[in-house]
Design an enzyme around this catalytic site. Structure first.
Site, PDB file in Angstrom:
ATOM      1  N   SER A 281       0.855  -1.195   0.000  1.00 27.46           N
ATOM      2  CA  SER A 281       0.000   0.000   0.000  1.00 27.46           C
ATOM      3  C   SER A 281       0.884   1.236   0.000  1.00 27.46           C
ATOM      4  CB  SER A 281      -0.925  -0.008   1.218  1.00 27.46           C
ATOM      5  OG  SER A 281      -0.182  -0.197   2.403  1.00 27.46           O
TER       6      SER A 281
ATOM      7  N   GLU B 231       1.199   5.505   0.674  1.00 27.61           N
ATOM      8  CA  GLU B 231       0.612   6.659   1.359  1.00 27.61           C
ATOM      9  C   GLU B 231       0.997   7.965   0.659  1.00 27.61           C
ATOM     10  OE1 GLU B 231       0.743   6.716   5.708  1.00 27.61           O
ATOM     11  OE2 GLU B 231       1.492   8.774   5.582  1.00 27.61           O
TER      12      GLU B 231
ATOM     13  N   TYR C 129      -4.163  13.204   6.700  1.00 27.72           N
ATOM     14  CA  TYR C 129      -5.077  14.259   7.136  1.00 27.72           C
ATOM     15  C   TYR C 129      -4.232  15.355   7.747  1.00 27.72           C
ATOM     16  CZ  TYR C 129      -9.670  15.832   8.770  1.00 27.72           C
ATOM     17  OH  TYR C 129     -10.848  16.513   8.968  1.00 27.72           O
TER      18      TYR C 129
ATOM     19  N   ALA D 207      -2.714  18.705   9.701  1.00 31.40           N
ATOM     20  CA  ALA D 207      -2.885  19.139  11.090  1.00 31.40           C
ATOM     21  C   ALA D 207      -3.956  20.228  11.208  1.00 31.40           C
ATOM     22  CB  ALA D 207      -1.560  19.635  11.634  1.00 31.40           C
TER      23      ALA D 207
ATOM     24  N   ASP E  56      -1.055  14.916  15.654  1.00 32.38           N
ATOM     25  CA  ASP E  56      -0.008  15.632  16.379  1.00 32.38           C
ATOM     26  C   ASP E  56      -0.534  16.999  16.801  1.00 32.38           C
ATOM     27  OD1 ASP E  56       2.145  13.852  16.420  1.00 32.38           O
ATOM     28  OD2 ASP E  56       2.549  14.244  14.309  1.00 32.38           O
TER      29      ASP E  56
ATOM     30  N   ALA F 101      -6.800   8.307  20.074  1.00 31.44           N
ATOM     31  CA  ALA F 101      -7.310   7.612  18.881  1.00 31.44           C
ATOM     32  C   ALA F 101      -8.275   6.491  19.273  1.00 31.44           C
ATOM     33  CB  ALA F 101      -6.137   7.055  18.080  1.00 31.44           C
TER      34      ALA F 101
ATOM     35  N   HIS G 180       5.839   5.535  21.025  1.00 25.57           N
ATOM     36  CA  HIS G 180       5.379   6.852  20.567  1.00 25.57           C
ATOM     37  C   HIS G 180       6.256   7.933  21.203  1.00 25.57           C
ATOM     38  CE1 HIS G 180       2.567  10.409  20.671  1.00 25.57           C
ATOM     39  NE2 HIS G 180       2.539  10.077  19.388  1.00 25.57           N
TER      40      HIS G 180
ATOM     41  N   GLN H  48       4.682   3.169  12.523  1.00 22.40           N
ATOM     42  CA  GLN H  48       5.560   4.304  12.229  1.00 22.40           C
ATOM     43  C   GLN H  48       6.771   3.770  11.459  1.00 22.40           C
ATOM     44  OE1 GLN H  48       6.291   7.326  11.627  1.00 22.40           O
ATOM     45  NE2 GLN H  48       5.660   8.080  13.656  1.00 22.40           N
TER      46      GLN H  48
ATOM     47  N   PHE I 123      12.320  14.270   9.937  1.00 24.38           N
ATOM     48  CA  PHE I 123      11.241  13.330  10.291  1.00 24.38           C
ATOM     49  C   PHE I 123      11.589  12.565  11.564  1.00 24.38           C
ATOM     50  CE2 PHE I 123       9.706  12.770   5.626  1.00 24.38           C
ATOM     51  CZ  PHE I 123       8.971  13.935   5.734  1.00 24.38           C
TER      52      PHE I 123
ATOM     53  N   HIS J 174       3.430  -1.070   3.948  1.00 22.77           N
ATOM     54  CA  HIS J 174       2.865   0.249   3.660  1.00 22.77           C
ATOM     55  C   HIS J 174       4.029   1.199   3.387  1.00 22.77           C
ATOM     56  CE1 HIS J 174      -0.257   3.329   3.942  1.00 22.77           C
ATOM     57  NE2 HIS J 174       0.534   4.056   4.707  1.00 22.77           N
TER      58      HIS J 174
HETATM   59  C1  LIG Z   1       0.662   5.070   9.869  1.00 26.63           C
HETATM   60  C2  LIG Z   1       0.573   6.458  10.422  1.00 26.63           C
HETATM   61  C3  LIG Z   1      -0.189   7.420   9.754  1.00 26.63           C
HETATM   62  C4  LIG Z   1      -0.305   8.716  10.269  1.00 26.63           C
HETATM   63  N1  LIG Z   1      -1.054   9.650   9.591  1.00 26.63           N
HETATM   64  C5  LIG Z   1      -1.201  10.894  10.088  1.00 26.63           C
HETATM   65  C6  LIG Z   1      -2.037  11.865   9.430  1.00 26.63           C
HETATM   66  O1  LIG Z   1      -2.620  11.593   8.394  1.00 26.63           O
HETATM   67  N2  LIG Z   1      -2.161  13.099   9.989  1.00 26.63           N
HETATM   68  C7  LIG Z   1      -1.541  13.429  11.165  1.00 26.63           C
HETATM   69  O2  LIG Z   1      -1.695  14.576  11.637  1.00 26.63           O
HETATM   70  N3  LIG Z   1      -0.743  12.541  11.814  1.00 26.63           N
HETATM   71  C8  LIG Z   1      -0.565  11.282  11.311  1.00 26.63           C
HETATM   72  N4  LIG Z   1       0.219  10.364  11.974  1.00 26.63           N
HETATM   73  C9  LIG Z   1       0.926  10.776  13.194  1.00 26.63           C
HETATM   74  C10 LIG Z   1       0.050  10.604  14.463  1.00 26.63           C
HETATM   75  O3  LIG Z   1      -1.071  11.440  14.390  1.00 26.63           O
HETATM   76  C11 LIG Z   1       0.912  10.979  15.659  1.00 26.63           C
HETATM   77  O4  LIG Z   1       1.924  10.029  15.845  1.00 26.63           O
HETATM   78  C12 LIG Z   1       0.187  11.270  16.957  1.00 26.63           C
HETATM   79  O5  LIG Z   1       1.110  11.911  17.843  1.00 26.63           O
HETATM   80  C13 LIG Z   1      -0.385  10.059  17.676  1.00 26.63           C
HETATM   81  O6  LIG Z   1      -1.474   9.563  17.018  1.00 26.63           O
HETATM   82  P1  LIG Z   1      -2.101   8.128  17.452  1.00 26.63           P
HETATM   83  O7  LIG Z   1      -3.300   7.956  16.642  1.00 26.63           O
HETATM   84  O8  LIG Z   1      -1.060   7.095  17.437  1.00 26.63           O
HETATM   85  O9  LIG Z   1      -2.503   8.491  18.978  1.00 26.63           O
HETATM   86  P2  LIG Z   1      -2.914   7.622  20.223  1.00 26.63           P
HETATM   87  O10 LIG Z   1      -3.073   6.199  19.920  1.00 26.63           O
HETATM   88  O11 LIG Z   1      -4.074   8.334  20.860  1.00 26.63           O
HETATM   89  O12 LIG Z   1      -1.628   7.773  21.176  1.00 26.63           O
HETATM   90  C14 LIG Z   1      -1.063   9.067  21.435  1.00 26.63           C
HETATM   91  C15 LIG Z   1      -0.309   9.044  22.760  1.00 26.63           C
HETATM   92  O13 LIG Z   1      -1.247   8.932  23.834  1.00 26.63           O
HETATM   93  C16 LIG Z   1      -0.950   7.792  24.635  1.00 26.63           C
HETATM   94  N5  LIG Z   1      -2.236   7.218  25.032  1.00 26.63           N
HETATM   95  C17 LIG Z   1      -3.123   6.571  24.242  1.00 26.63           C
HETATM   96  N6  LIG Z   1      -4.192   6.185  24.962  1.00 26.63           N
HETATM   97  C18 LIG Z   1      -3.989   6.604  26.233  1.00 26.63           C
HETATM   98  C19 LIG Z   1      -4.727   6.516  27.447  1.00 26.63           C
HETATM   99  N7  LIG Z   1      -5.932   5.915  27.491  1.00 26.63           N
HETATM  100  N8  LIG Z   1      -4.216   7.078  28.584  1.00 26.63           N
HETATM  101  C20 LIG Z   1      -3.005   7.703  28.550  1.00 26.63           C
HETATM  102  N9  LIG Z   1      -2.245   7.813  27.421  1.00 26.63           N
HETATM  103  C21 LIG Z   1      -2.733   7.275  26.282  1.00 26.63           C
HETATM  104  C22 LIG Z   1      -0.136   6.857  23.738  1.00 26.63           C
HETATM  105  O14 LIG Z   1       0.700   5.996  24.500  1.00 26.63           O
HETATM  106  C23 LIG Z   1       0.652   7.856  22.912  1.00 26.63           C
HETATM  107  O15 LIG Z   1       1.796   8.296  23.604  1.00 26.63           O
HETATM  108  C24 LIG Z   1       0.368   9.060  11.481  1.00 26.63           C
HETATM  109  C25 LIG Z   1       1.145   8.097  12.149  1.00 26.63           C
HETATM  110  C26 LIG Z   1       1.261   6.803  11.631  1.00 26.63           C
HETATM  111  C27 LIG Z   1       2.109   5.787  12.349  1.00 26.63           C
END
Ligand SMILES: Cc1cc2nc3c(=O)[nH]c(=O)nc-3n(C[C@H](O)[C@H](O)[C@H](O)COP(=O)(O)OP(=O)(O)OC[C@H]3O[C@@H](n4cnc5c(N)ncnc54)[C@H](O)[C@@H]3O)c2cc1C
Length: 287
Positions: A12, A14, A46, A48, A106, A124, A149, A176, A216, A266
């Site tokens: 895939s 991106e 998507y 920021a 982020d 998320a 992370h 990642q 990055f 990916h």
């Molecule tokens: C494949 C991929 C695609 C991406 N695409 C984009 C994109 O399109 N646009 C963009 O802006 N960014 C993108 N990102 C980056 C991503 O948005 C960032 O890495 C962001 O900081 C974390 O997103 P997440 O969905 O992993 O967050 P989460 O899963 O919510 O985690 C974020 C942080 O919160 C912590 N956490 C999670 N749940 C809890 C809880 N219940 N209690 C306490 N702490 C918790 C986790 O340990 C982590 O440190 C992408 C990353 C990857 C790997």
């Protein structure tokens, strides 16, 4: 796309929504170029904030219509209320898109910590749960981090949070970027031990530019093996040599990943096709 299709072993690609007409033309060129490699799906990031957000939804819709390739939209919680997220999801569902990558996102530029929007989500996992509670049939993907992370204090905690995300309904995970496969294999083993059983698709970024990859890595907290770092430093001003090194490294990484049975790969293409085409071409030649 059927859920099991997404889970089958597949390449895939991106992309990100371009900001200029020239960028737009480059993107379509790259898509046409990579289409022949028969990707299982392509995904569109998507932004920021700002205008590129609408462009994500537009682009995935156009890609699916124009190329017939299944397209997955990334969606983040940044600055969005639940109602706004629901509106985006409704648009994706109406366009008959089957997959969405649910992300927290982020912090916006200039801000250091993520702050949930009033009426929005903190993690998320909450967005993932929200999608599952809605009347949608999306196959939901989510992000994961072999090296942890960037904000996390402990990789064990990060894994516990990942388990919550999978329990909330993430059907598959994309990692990642990483440059040392040992991080991926160790991560998958720890994830399985923690009861995370969904496919974990490795995310590979072919290096094409020295400064860009350093930026990055600083942003996402991933690391580069010292040997590769030194090799790149030696040729950093020679664009062609950097790309050759990047392609060679990624090809070797992918060969080992495929040999050890990953569910797919990916590629972070950065809207350029040559490096990804060379890598996938080499892998397909090997069968
Ligand atoms: C494949 C991929 C695609 C991406 N695409 C984009 C994109 O399109 N646009 C963009 O802006 N960014 C993108 N990102 C980056 C991503 O948005 C960032 O890495 C962001 O900081 C974390 O997103 P997440 O969905 O992993 O967050 P989460 O899963 O919510 O985690 C974020 C942080 O919160 C912590 N956490 C999670 N749940 C809890 C809880 N219940 N209690 C306490 N702490 C918790 C986790 O340990 C982590 O440190 C992408 C990353 C990857 C790997």
């Amino acid at each position: 796309m059927e859920k099991q299709k997404m889970h089958s072993r597949t390449f895939s690609f991106e992309f990100f929504p371009p900001k200029t007409p020239e960028g737009e033309a480059n993107l379509w060129r790259a898509l046409e170029d990579l289409k022949g490699l028969e990707p299982g799906f392509v995904s569109v990031t998507y932004g920021a904030g700002g205008s590129t957000r609408d462009r994500t939804v537009e682009l995935v819709t156009h890609i699916k219509e124009r190329t017939g390739i299944e397209a997955m939209a990334h969606l983040t919680c940044v600055g969005h209320t639940r109602d706004e997220l629901k509106a985006v999801l409704d648009t994706l569902a109406a366009a008959k898109l089957d997959n969405v990558l649910a992300l927290r996102g982020d912090p916006p530029k200039g801000e250091t910590a993520f702050v949930a929007a009033a009426g929005g989500f903190r993690y998320a996992s909450e967005l993932t749960e929200f999608i599952h509670q809605g009347d949608y049939r999306f196959c939901v993907g989510a992000a994961c981090y072999p090296e942890g992370h960037v904000e996390t204090h402990s990789r064990d905690d990060d894994l516990k949070h990942l388990k919550l995300k999978v329990d909330a309904g993430a059907d598959f995970l994309i990692t990642q970027l990483f440059f040392d496969n040992a991080f991926y294999f160790d991560f998958v083993e720890r994830a399985r031990r923690a009861g995370i059983n969904v496919p974990i698709v490795p995310g590979i970024m072919p290096i094409t530019n020295f400064e860009q990859i350093q930026r990055f890595l600083r942003m996402c907290g991933a690391t580069m093996p010292m040997r590769l770092q030194l090799q790149l430093e030696r040729v950093k001003d020679d664009h062609e040599a950097v790309m050759q090194l990047g392609v060679a490294h990624a090809t070797v990484q992918c060969m080992e990943l495929l040999a050890r049975g990953v569910p797919g790969i990916h590629f972070y293409t950065l809207n350029r096709s040559p490096a990804t085409r060379m890598i996938v071409g080499a892998l397909q030649l090997r069968g």
